[in-house]
Write a protein that holds these residues in place. Structure first.
Motif, PDB file in Angstrom:
ATOM      1  N   ALA A 197       0.839  -1.200   0.000  1.00  4.58           N
ATOM      2  CA  ALA A 197       0.000   0.000   0.000  1.00  4.58           C
ATOM      3  C   ALA A 197       0.872   1.247   0.000  1.00  4.58           C
ATOM      4  CB  ALA A 197      -0.916   0.010   1.227  1.00  4.58           C
ATOM      5  N   THR A 198       0.332   2.303  -0.578  1.00  3.84           N
ATOM      6  CA  THR A 198       1.024   3.585  -0.578  1.00  3.84           C
ATOM      7  C   THR A 198       0.025   4.676  -0.195  1.00  3.84           C
ATOM      8  OG1 THR A 198       0.606   3.703  -2.944  1.00  3.84           O
ATOM      9  CG2 THR A 198       2.816   3.067  -2.278  1.00  3.84           C
ATOM     10  N   CYS A 199       0.529   5.832   0.106  1.00  5.83           N
ATOM     11  CA  CYS A 199      -0.341   6.916   0.542  1.00  5.83           C
ATOM     12  C   CYS A 199      -0.186   8.104  -0.406  1.00  5.83           C
ATOM     13  CB  CYS A 199       0.071   7.311   1.961  1.00  5.83           C
ATOM     14  SG  CYS A 199      -1.105   8.401   2.721  1.00  5.83           S
ATOM     15  N   GLU A 200      -1.320   8.596  -0.893  1.00  6.38           N
ATOM     16  CA  GLU A 200      -1.300   9.790  -1.744  1.00  6.38           C
ATOM     17  C   GLU A 200      -1.680  10.978  -0.871  1.00  6.38           C
ATOM     18  OE1 GLU A 200      -4.106   9.679  -4.969  1.00  6.38           O
ATOM     19  OE2 GLU A 200      -3.442  11.591  -5.768  1.00  6.38           O
ATOM     20  N   CYS A 201      -0.809  11.972  -0.794  1.00  9.18           N
ATOM     21  CA  CYS A 201      -1.023  13.076   0.148  1.00  9.18           C
ATOM     22  C   CYS A 201      -1.262  14.396  -0.554  1.00  9.18           C
ATOM     23  CB  CYS A 201       0.198  13.236   1.049  1.00  9.18           C
ATOM     24  SG  CYS A 201       0.542  11.772   2.004  1.00  9.18           S
ATOM     25  N   MET A 202      -2.265  15.124  -0.091  1.00 11.35           N
ATOM     26  CA  MET A 202      -2.478  16.497  -0.524  1.00 11.35           C
ATOM     27  C   MET A 202      -1.946  17.361   0.613  1.00 11.35           C
ATOM     28  SD  MET A 202      -4.021  14.831  -2.827  1.00 11.35           S
ATOM     29  CE  MET A 202      -5.315  13.820  -2.162  1.00 11.35           C
ATOM     30  N   GLY A 203      -0.656  17.652   0.554  1.00  8.10           N
ATOM     31  CA  GLY A 203       0.010  18.293   1.690  1.00  8.10           C
ATOM     32  C   GLY A 203       0.550  19.662   1.368  1.00  8.10           C
ATOM     33  N   GLU A 204       0.231  20.184   0.169  1.00 13.39           N
ATOM     34  CA  GLU A 204       0.599  21.579  -0.121  1.00 13.39           C
ATOM     35  C   GLU A 204      -0.512  22.210  -0.951  1.00 13.39           C
ATOM     36  OE1 GLU A 204       2.016  21.734  -3.549  1.00 13.39           O
ATOM     37  OE2 GLU A 204       1.709  19.583  -3.625  1.00 13.39           O
ATOM     38  N   GLN A 205      -0.449  23.540  -1.069  1.00 17.04           N
ATOM     39  CA  GLN A 205      -1.599  24.281  -1.590  1.00 17.04           C
ATOM     40  C   GLN A 205      -2.024  23.831  -2.989  1.00 17.04           C
ATOM     41  OE1 GLN A 205      -2.792  26.298   0.879  1.00 17.04           O
ATOM     42  NE2 GLN A 205      -4.611  26.123  -0.372  1.00 17.04           N
ATOM     43  N   ASP A 206      -1.054  23.590  -3.855  1.00 10.47           N
ATOM     44  CA  ASP A 206      -1.379  23.281  -5.246  1.00 10.47           C
ATOM     45  C   ASP A 206      -2.198  21.986  -5.358  1.00 10.47           C
ATOM     46  OD1 ASP A 206      -1.132  23.377  -8.159  1.00 10.47           O
ATOM     47  OD2 ASP A 206       0.186  21.648  -7.862  1.00 10.47           O
ATOM     48  N   THR A 207      -1.749  20.925  -4.699  1.00 12.70           N
ATOM     49  CA  THR A 207      -2.484  19.656  -4.819  1.00 12.70           C
ATOM     50  C   THR A 207      -3.825  19.732  -4.088  1.00 12.70           C
ATOM     51  OG1 THR A 207      -1.129  18.829  -3.009  1.00 12.70           O
ATOM     52  CG2 THR A 207      -0.570  18.052  -5.213  1.00 12.70           C
ATOM     53  N   LEU A 208      -3.871  20.480  -2.965  1.00 16.35           N
ATOM     54  CA  LEU A 208      -5.152  20.654  -2.260  1.00 16.35           C
ATOM     55  C   LEU A 208      -6.154  21.400  -3.136  1.00 16.35           C
ATOM     56  CD1 LEU A 208      -4.034  21.557   1.355  1.00 16.35           C
ATOM     57  CD2 LEU A 208      -5.691  19.780   0.767  1.00 16.35           C
ATOM     58  N   ASP A 209      -5.702  22.506  -3.739  1.00 10.88           N
ATOM     59  CA  ASP A 209      -6.600  23.301  -4.596  1.00 10.88           C
ATOM     60  C   ASP A 209      -7.111  22.454  -5.750  1.00 10.88           C
ATOM     61  OD1 ASP A 209      -6.396  25.607  -3.132  1.00 10.88           O
ATOM     62  OD2 ASP A 209      -4.781  26.469  -4.352  1.00 10.88           O
TER      63      ASP A 209
END
Ligand SMILES: C[S@@+](CC[C@H](N)C(=O)[O-])C[C@H]1O[C@@H](n2cnc3c(N)ncnc32)[C@H](O)[C@@H]1O
Length: 269
Positions: A197-209
């Motif tokens: 398993a791996t984890c995909e993270c939205m941990g900065e503004q660009d990927t969150l937006d």
């Protein structure tokens, strides 16, 4: 399974989200099994972003075929193939349950985010196994919403995620299939089965937006949103509020979002 049960749709916002996918990340677990000169099948390839990366990996002596049950995303995939000048990749409309290929036609078969949309994933794995040579590799990857972290988990965000999940399940999709992949591969008779398993993270503004804009648009456009209203689980006004909550989420203090993806490889006996 028919295309109308696919809950996400094929809009530009979906294409834009998927365009950030690369074989280096999404198929990292499969890369050790891919060599130049191989024949590789990408099932449920959608817009073909990963398929085109695979074409680079197998090189001019190899061949990659992308199939999808829906014709529309394949048009963009073919355009991108021409733009990149790739000559070792083709796209074909086909159903994973009835692949239009001979037995043992490929060295590797792959799917990303496809088994979760199927009512009979074992049947699909049987087809992948059939078209791959003995000694060849099948690798599948799917997310599992049991491993989703979202912060801050406000009431409205929780409500949106729960309604989305309810509608997706109603349409016959299984977003908890990640944890089942190892069992499905073993039941299909693969050997050397390896799940991870791996984890995909939205941990900065660009990927969150980017991700939250996609999630907000889903409340306007995706088949699952229609189900929520048709079933009377939320009013159109409530759906509009959910849409806004996802648009606003990236500006919440310390916003963070992370998903678990599960993946499994097996060797064809
Ligand atoms: C979430 S998308 C993933 C696309 C691509 N694999 C990627 O990761 O960018 C799932 C894709 O599976 C396709 N699909 C769903 N059911 C299918 C079936 N029975 N046979 C082939 N493709 C199918 C959908 O049309 C859609 O393009």
């Amino acid at each position: 399974v028919s295309a109308h049960e696919y809950p996400v749709g094929y809009g530009d916002h979906v294409k834009s989200l998927f365009s950030r996918r690369t074989a280096e990340v999404q198929a990292a677990f499969l890369l050790p099994y891919i060599r130049a000169g191989m024949q590789l099948l990408d099932c449920g390839c959608g817009f073909g972003h990963l398929t085109l990366d695979f074409a680079n990996l197998v090189g001019d002596d190899g061949r990659v075929v992308g199939i999808d049950v829906e014709a529309s995303p394949l048009q963009g995939a073919r355009r991108a193939t021409k733009e990149r000048g790739l000559r070792n990749v083709t796209f074909q409309q086909a159903n994973i349950y009835e692949l239009p290929f001979d037995d043992n036609a490929f060295d590797v078969a792959f799917s990303n985010a496809v088994l979760c949309h199927l009512s009979d994933p074992l049947k699909a794995l049987g087809e992948l196994r059939r078209v791959v040579k003995p000694g060849g590799t099948v690798g599948c990857r799917d997310m599992d919403i049991g491993g989703h972290i979202i912060h801050p988990e406000t009431q409205i965000i929780r409500k949106g995620l729960d309604l989305r999940q309810r509608a997706i399940a109603f349409l016959g999709n299984n977003y908890r299939i990640g944890r089942e992949l190892r069992g499905l591969f073993l039941e299909s008779g693969f050997r050397d089965v390896l799940a991870s398993a791996t984890c995909e993270c939205m941990g900065e503004q660009d990927t969150l937006d980017h991700t939250c804009e996609y999630l907000a648009k889903q409340w306007d456009l995706a088949p699952f949103a229609r189900v929520v209203i048709e079933q009377g689980w939320a009013t159109p006004q409530e759906v509009a509020e959910l849409r806004q909550a996802f648009l606003d989420f990236p500006r919440q203090a310390g916003a963070f979002d992370a998903y678990v993806w599960c993946q499994c490889v097996g060797t064809v006996p």
